[in-house]
Design a protein around this motif. Structure first.
Motif, PDB file in Angstrom:
ATOM      1  N   SER A 284       0.758  -1.219   0.044  1.00 36.19           N
ATOM      2  CA  SER A 284       0.150   0.177  -0.007  1.00 36.19           C
ATOM      3  C   SER A 284       1.006   1.274  -0.063  1.00 36.19           C
ATOM      4  N   THR A 285       1.848   1.315   0.506  1.00 36.41           N
ATOM      5  CA  THR A 285       2.790   2.411   0.708  1.00 36.41           C
ATOM      6  C   THR A 285       3.415   2.592  -0.622  1.00 36.41           C
ATOM      7  N   TYR A 286       3.989   1.558  -1.154  1.00 36.81           N
ATOM      8  CA  TYR A 286       4.597   1.804  -2.560  1.00 36.81           C
ATOM      9  C   TYR A 286       3.424   2.193  -3.427  1.00 36.81           C
ATOM     10  N   ALA A 287       2.316   1.691  -3.549  1.00 40.53           N
ATOM     11  CA  ALA A 287       1.335   2.421  -4.262  1.00 40.53           C
ATOM     12  C   ALA A 287       0.983   3.944  -4.158  1.00 40.53           C
ATOM     13  N   ARG A 288       0.914   4.243  -2.923  1.00 39.84           N
ATOM     14  CA  ARG A 288       0.560   5.525  -2.509  1.00 39.84           C
ATOM     15  C   ARG A 288       1.791   6.478  -3.164  1.00 39.84           C
ATOM     16  N   ARG A 289       3.146   5.995  -3.025  1.00 43.72           N
ATOM     17  CA  ARG A 289       4.166   6.759  -3.450  1.00 43.72           C
ATOM     18  C   ARG A 289       4.260   6.823  -4.949  1.00 43.72           C
ATOM     19  N   ARG A 290       3.616   5.941  -5.799  1.00 43.34           N
ATOM     20  CA  ARG A 290       3.455   5.988  -7.289  1.00 43.34           C
ATOM     21  C   ARG A 290       2.065   6.553  -7.681  1.00 43.34           C
ATOM     22  N   GLY A 291       1.406   7.174  -6.778  1.00 46.58           N
ATOM     23  CA  GLY A 291       0.193   7.685  -7.154  1.00 46.58           C
ATOM     24  C   GLY A 291      -1.019   6.698  -7.563  1.00 46.58           C
ATOM     25  N   VAL A 292      -0.848   5.581  -7.106  1.00 49.44           N
ATOM     26  CA  VAL A 292      -1.720   4.553  -7.573  1.00 49.44           C
ATOM     27  C   VAL A 292      -2.547   4.150  -6.231  1.00 49.44           C
ATOM     28  N   ASP A 293      -3.970   3.799  -6.423  1.00 50.76           N
ATOM     29  CA  ASP A 293      -4.886   3.576  -5.259  1.00 50.76           C
ATOM     30  C   ASP A 293      -4.292   2.292  -4.704  1.00 50.76           C
ATOM     31  N   PRO A 294      -3.931   2.213  -3.248  1.00 40.85           N
ATOM     32  CA  PRO A 294      -3.559   0.894  -2.811  1.00 40.85           C
ATOM     33  C   PRO A 294      -4.402  -0.135  -2.777  1.00 40.85           C
ATOM     34  N   ALA A 295      -5.600   0.029  -2.884  1.00 42.67           N
ATOM     35  CA  ALA A 295      -6.792  -1.248  -3.193  1.00 42.67           C
ATOM     36  C   ALA A 295      -6.343  -1.871  -4.371  1.00 42.67           C
ATOM     37  N   LEU A 296      -5.860  -1.175  -5.455  1.00 40.51           N
ATOM     38  CA  LEU A 296      -5.427  -1.846  -6.703  1.00 40.51           C
ATOM     39  C   LEU A 296      -4.449  -3.015  -6.632  1.00 40.51           C
ATOM     40  N   ALA A 297      -3.485  -2.633  -5.878  1.00 41.61           N
ATOM     41  CA  ALA A 297      -2.366  -3.429  -5.595  1.00 41.61           C
ATOM     42  C   ALA A 297      -2.900  -4.529  -4.731  1.00 41.61           C
ATOM     43  N   LEU A 298      -3.411  -4.314  -3.655  1.00 38.99           N
ATOM     44  CA  LEU A 298      -3.792  -5.225  -2.815  1.00 38.99           C
ATOM     45  C   LEU A 298      -4.678  -6.290  -3.251  1.00 38.99           C
ATOM     46  N   ASP A 299      -5.634  -5.743  -4.158  1.00 39.20           N
ATOM     47  CA  ASP A 299      -6.597  -6.780  -5.071  1.00 39.20           C
ATOM     48  C   ASP A 299      -5.527  -7.873  -5.654  1.00 39.20           C
ATOM     49  N   ARG A 300      -4.249  -7.645  -5.977  1.00 45.34           N
ATOM     50  CA  ARG A 300      -3.637  -8.619  -6.626  1.00 45.34           C
ATOM     51  C   ARG A 300      -2.760  -9.587  -5.738  1.00 45.34           C
ATOM     52  N   VAL A 301      -2.930  -9.239  -4.330  1.00 46.87           N
ATOM     53  CA  VAL A 301      -2.148 -10.175  -3.392  1.00 46.87           C
ATOM     54  C   VAL A 301      -3.011 -10.899  -2.667  1.00 46.87           C
ATOM     55  N   PHE A 302      -2.642 -12.318  -2.654  1.00 47.59           N
ATOM     56  CA  PHE A 302      -3.516 -13.274  -1.865  1.00 47.59           C
ATOM     57  C   PHE A 302      -2.298 -13.957  -0.920  1.00 47.59           C
ATOM     58  N   VAL A 303      -3.033 -14.430   0.313  1.00 53.59           N
ATOM     59  CA  VAL A 303      -2.199 -14.775   1.359  1.00 53.59           C
ATOM     60  C   VAL A 303      -2.766 -15.719   1.832  1.00 53.59           C
ATOM     61  N   THR A 304      -2.270 -17.078   2.218  1.00 53.89           N
ATOM     62  CA  THR A 304      -2.795 -18.132   2.986  1.00 53.89           C
ATOM     63  C   THR A 304      -1.773 -18.517   4.097  1.00 53.89           C
ATOM     64  N   ARG A 305      -2.148 -18.836   5.017  1.00 52.77           N
ATOM     65  CA  ARG A 305      -1.062 -19.041   6.241  1.00 52.77           C
ATOM     66  C   ARG A 305      -1.319 -20.557   6.844  1.00 52.77           C
ATOM     67  N   THR A 306       0.053 -20.931   6.915  1.00 53.24           N
ATOM     68  CA  THR A 306      -0.090 -22.431   7.140  1.00 53.24           C
ATOM     69  C   THR A 306       0.423 -22.532   8.540  1.00 53.24           C
ATOM     70  N   PHE A 307      -0.128 -23.465   9.273  1.00 61.35           N
ATOM     71  CA  PHE A 307       0.435 -23.790  10.747  1.00 61.35           C
ATOM     72  C   PHE A 307       1.061 -25.122  10.838  1.00 61.35           C
ATOM     73  N   THR A 308       0.941 -26.201   9.937  1.00 62.25           N
ATOM     74  CA  THR A 308       1.910 -27.428  10.110  1.00 62.25           C
ATOM     75  C   THR A 308       2.462 -27.623   8.715  1.00 62.25           C
ATOM     76  N   ILE A 309       3.450 -28.533   8.775  1.00 61.57           N
ATOM     77  CA  ILE A 309       4.242 -28.939   7.956  1.00 61.57           C
ATOM     78  C   ILE A 309       3.340 -29.841   6.775  1.00 61.57           C
ATOM     79  N   HIS A 310       2.359 -30.231   7.286  1.00 56.87           N
ATOM     80  CA  HIS A 310       1.107 -31.151   6.301  1.00 56.87           C
ATOM     81  C   HIS A 310       0.452 -30.008   5.388  1.00 56.87           C
ATOM     82  N   GLN A 311       0.248 -29.061   6.243  1.00 58.69           N
ATOM     83  CA  GLN A 311      -0.742 -28.087   5.561  1.00 58.69           C
ATOM     84  C   GLN A 311       0.091 -27.284   4.478  1.00 58.69           C
ATOM     85  N   LEU A 312       1.351 -26.902   4.691  1.00 55.10           N
ATOM     86  CA  LEU A 312       2.103 -26.411   3.638  1.00 55.10           C
ATOM     87  C   LEU A 312       2.405 -27.368   2.566  1.00 55.10           C
ATOM     88  N   GLU A 313       2.662 -28.525   2.896  1.00 53.81           N
ATOM     89  CA  GLU A 313       2.609 -29.553   1.718  1.00 53.81           C
ATOM     90  C   GLU A 313       1.353 -29.477   1.055  1.00 53.81           C
TER      91      GLU A 313
END
Length: 201
Positions: free
Chosen positions: A69-98
């Protein structure tokens, strides 16, 4: 995978960390977990300007959306546009990661433009000593196989890990064999992260 929440704060993203790895390959970065979020900001140019998506698998609870979001603001881009392209999943065990490496990441390789994959703190869950070392080794080797297949399809993948603790770095040779590019992160005298990347021959 869930979209990130938009929260703003000042940060200093690292620019251009991918280098030749942006064309495909696996970049393994040795970076202290507290610095990972700043380093990940180096992917913001590819996400914003290359219209690529970023899929993060967070095994060390180190993802931070603020750098985008900070990078986007400095480039004059709506931060939401950048974050709309970012997806995150958190894993809590090695088997979930696999499971993520085996099931969720492979379909991404066929998309155009091809997304960037990132596995943050890839070693973190494998330090859990309640599981037998043999089992941990086997799971990590299987994950390495899945990531190798993605690389063969031209996908760019960023792996991050902490500097190995003495006597607990058994996983490091697996990562070294997997990587096409190797990098380290140090602090400059000004306190900014300095990323050095080299291609493995």
């Amino acid at each position: 995978m869930s979209k990130t929440n938009l929260i703003l704060r000042e940060s200093a993203p690292v620019a251009g960390i991918l280098g030749p790895a942006a064309q495909g390959g696996i970049l393994a970065l040795e970076v202290p977990r507290r610095v990972t979020a700043e380093v990940l900001g180096g992917l913001a140019p590819q996400v914003l300007e290359g219209e690529r998506e970023l899929y993060c698998v967070d095994g060390g609870n180190s993802f931070d959306p603020y750098v985008f979001s900070t990078y986007a603001r400095r480039r004059g881009v709506d931060p939401a546009l950048a974050l709309d392209r970012v997806f995150v999943t958190r894993t809590f065990t090695i088997h979930q990661l696999e499971a993520v490496a085996a099931q969720l990441l492979p379909p991404l390789a066929g998309r155009r433009p091809q997304p960037i994959g990132a596995v943050l703190g890839i070693e973190h869950l494998f330090l859990e000593e309640s599981l037998a070392l043999r089992e941990r080794r086997q799971v990590l080797e299987r994950i390495a196989g899945h990531l190798t297949r993605l690389r063969r399809e031209g996908m760019m993948i960023l792996l991050t890990h902490d500097p190995p603790m003495e006597g607990r770095g058994w996983w490091r040779p697996v990562i070294d064999r997997l990587a096409d590019f190797r990098g380290t992160v140090h602090r400059t005298p000004e306190g900014l992260p300095d990323v050095r990347v080299r291609q493995i021959q």
